[in-house]
Design an enzyme around this catalytic site. Structure first.
Site, mmCIF file in Angstrom:
data_model
loop_
_atom_site.group_PDB
_atom_site.id
_atom_site.type_symbol
_atom_site.label_atom_id
_atom_site.label_comp_id
_atom_site.label_asym_id
_atom_site.label_seq_id
_atom_site.Cartn_x
_atom_site.Cartn_y
_atom_site.Cartn_z
ATOM 1 N N ARG A 165 11.286 3.718 3.319
ATOM 2 C CA ARG A 165 10.922 2.616 4.351
ATOM 3 C C ARG A 165 11.987 1.798 4.500
ATOM 4 O O ARG A 165 12.857 1.489 3.697
ATOM 5 C CB ARG A 165 9.825 1.698 3.655
ATOM 6 N N LYS A 174 26.289 -3.669 -1.433
ATOM 7 C CA LYS A 174 27.835 -3.842 -1.464
ATOM 8 C C LYS A 174 28.448 -3.226 -0.219
ATOM 9 O O LYS A 174 29.529 -2.652 -0.287
ATOM 10 C CB LYS A 174 28.325 -3.202 -2.606
ATOM 11 N N HIS A 203 4.898 5.425 11.643
ATOM 12 C CA HIS A 203 4.561 5.640 10.354
ATOM 13 C C HIS A 203 3.510 6.787 10.221
ATOM 14 O O HIS A 203 2.291 6.470 10.119
ATOM 15 C CB HIS A 203 3.688 4.092 10.011
ATOM 16 N N ARG A 205 0.698 -1.152 0.014
ATOM 17 C CA ARG A 205 -0.099 -0.064 -0.139
ATOM 18 C C ARG A 205 0.865 1.218 0.086
ATOM 19 O O ARG A 205 0.645 2.295 -0.651
ATOM 20 C CB ARG A 205 -0.806 0.225 1.209
ATOM 21 N N THR A 206 1.812 1.312 0.782
ATOM 22 C CA THR A 206 2.405 2.672 1.147
ATOM 23 C C THR A 206 3.138 2.918 -0.237
ATOM 24 O O THR A 206 3.125 4.088 -0.627
ATOM 25 C CB THR A 206 3.455 2.508 2.338
HETATM 26 N N1 CP Z 1 -0.331 0.074 5.892
HETATM 27 C C1 CP Z 1 1.117 -0.360 5.221
HETATM 28 O O1 CP Z 1 1.838 0.437 5.633
HETATM 29 O O2 CP Z 1 0.817 -1.205 4.285
HETATM 30 P P1 CP Z 1 2.207 -1.936 3.401
HETATM 31 O O3 CP Z 1 3.269 -2.290 4.361
HETATM 32 O O4 CP Z 1 1.598 -2.811 2.673
HETATM 33 O O5 CP Z 1 2.757 -0.430 2.901
#
Ligand code: CP
Length: 307
Positions: A105, A84, A133, A55-56
């Site tokens: 991320r 590396k 998050h 999603r993110t």
């Molecule tokens: N909600 C969320 O962060 O989903 P993903 O891990 O799929 O990005």
């Protein structure tokens, strides 16, 4: 309100004032009604995912495309020079010359802050380990507002892995602006971290700990389910003990409030049975869709194209 988001990093939800949260939600509301456009034409998003995401990553990339911008990046750090031995710092220093904004991320807590210190362009934290998050929280707040009509004075349960779930850490902090009654439902080893509970106490938020959903189901407006995060456990046997701690089924929805909505940041494993998807209380797929609009708003703001 002047755009306090322009060129700003989005690292932790606690960095934002209530008015700023509401400002993003208002832009999200407007963008949800708009057709795709050219607001970010000529801008490039650096999409850097060192941890899995559906999603993110895809909603950020879709958000950029829907606003006329373009995307470079990777969805697996194994295929970058990190493999590396290149440091995150050096990788970000390179990205700074290729992109106008970085979405990161990474499995390490504090990584987004470290990246932000390395570069001049805005860095958006798309999840740093178990820590924060924040963009999920913007979409969660928008979704709660959308389905309840208000953010104020709601009874909200958070259930599942409250220790490792970065979405509930950010959300609990943001909700302190809105006088919630919080019910924290988890196995003992997965309770909400002490720092977050201390902050709730400091801000005089009423909250209580619970071991089962049955104790609270008839009291709540929002049930925010979360996945037990297998990848954060050091010992497999500990995960095995708690992996099925909560499995929400339709028979548990018999005596709930009419306005109850069930949210989940997703992905789910088995904590919400498939049969619940048909319930009028299920709202997690609409929640995920809202991520697209909230992320469009955030990109527009940090790139200075929205005010
Ligand atoms: N909600 C969320 O962060 O989903 P993903 O891990 O799929 O990005």
């Amino acid at each position: 309100m002047p755009n306090s988001f322009k060129k700003r990093d989005i690292i932790a939800i606690g960095d934002f004032a209530k008015e700023e949260l509401l400002h993003v939600l208002e832009h999200t509301r407007q963008i949800k009604k708009m057709a795709p456009g050219k607001l970010l034409e000529g801008c490039i998003l650096g999409s850097c995912f060192f941890e899995p995401s559906t999603r993110t990553r895809l909603s950020f990339e879709a958000a950029m495309h829907r606003l006329g911008g373009s995307v470079i990046g990777f969805s697996d750090g194994q295929w970058t020079s990190a493999k590396k031995g290149e440091s995150l710092w050096d990788s970000m220093k390179m990205l700074e010359h290729y992109a106008d904004v970085i979405v990161l991320r990474h499995p390490l807590e504090g990584s987004a802050q470290r990246a932000a210190e390395a570069v001049e362009i805005p860095v958006i934290n798309a999840g740093d380990g178990s820590n924060q998050h924040p963009t999920q929280t913007f979409l969660d707040l928008f979704t709660i507002l959308e389905c309840q009509g208000s953010l104020d004075n709601l009874s909200i349960a958070m259930a599942g892995d409250l220790k490792n779930g970065r979405t509930v850490h950010s959300l609990a902090q943001a909700l302190t602006f809105f006088n919630p009654r919080l019910y924290l439902v988890s196995p003992t080893i997965l309770e909400m971290p002490k720092e977050i509970c201390d902050e709730l106490r400091e801000k005089r938020i009423k909250f209580s700990f619970h071991k089962s959903l049955e104790e609270i189901m008839d009291k709540i407006d929002i049930l925010y389910m979360t996945r037990i995060q297998e990848e954060r456990f050091s010992h497999k046997f500990e995960y095995e003990q708690v992996k099925n701690a909560f499995i929400l089924k339709t028979d548990q929805l018999q005596s709930v409030k009419k306005n109850l909505k069930i949210l989940h940041p997703l992905p789910r494993v088995n904590e919400i049975a498939g049969e619940v998807d048909q319930s009028p209380h299920a709202y997690y797929f609409q929640q995920a869709q809202n991520g697209l609009f909230a992320r469009q708003a955030l990109l527009g703001l940090v790139l200075g194209k929205l005010t």
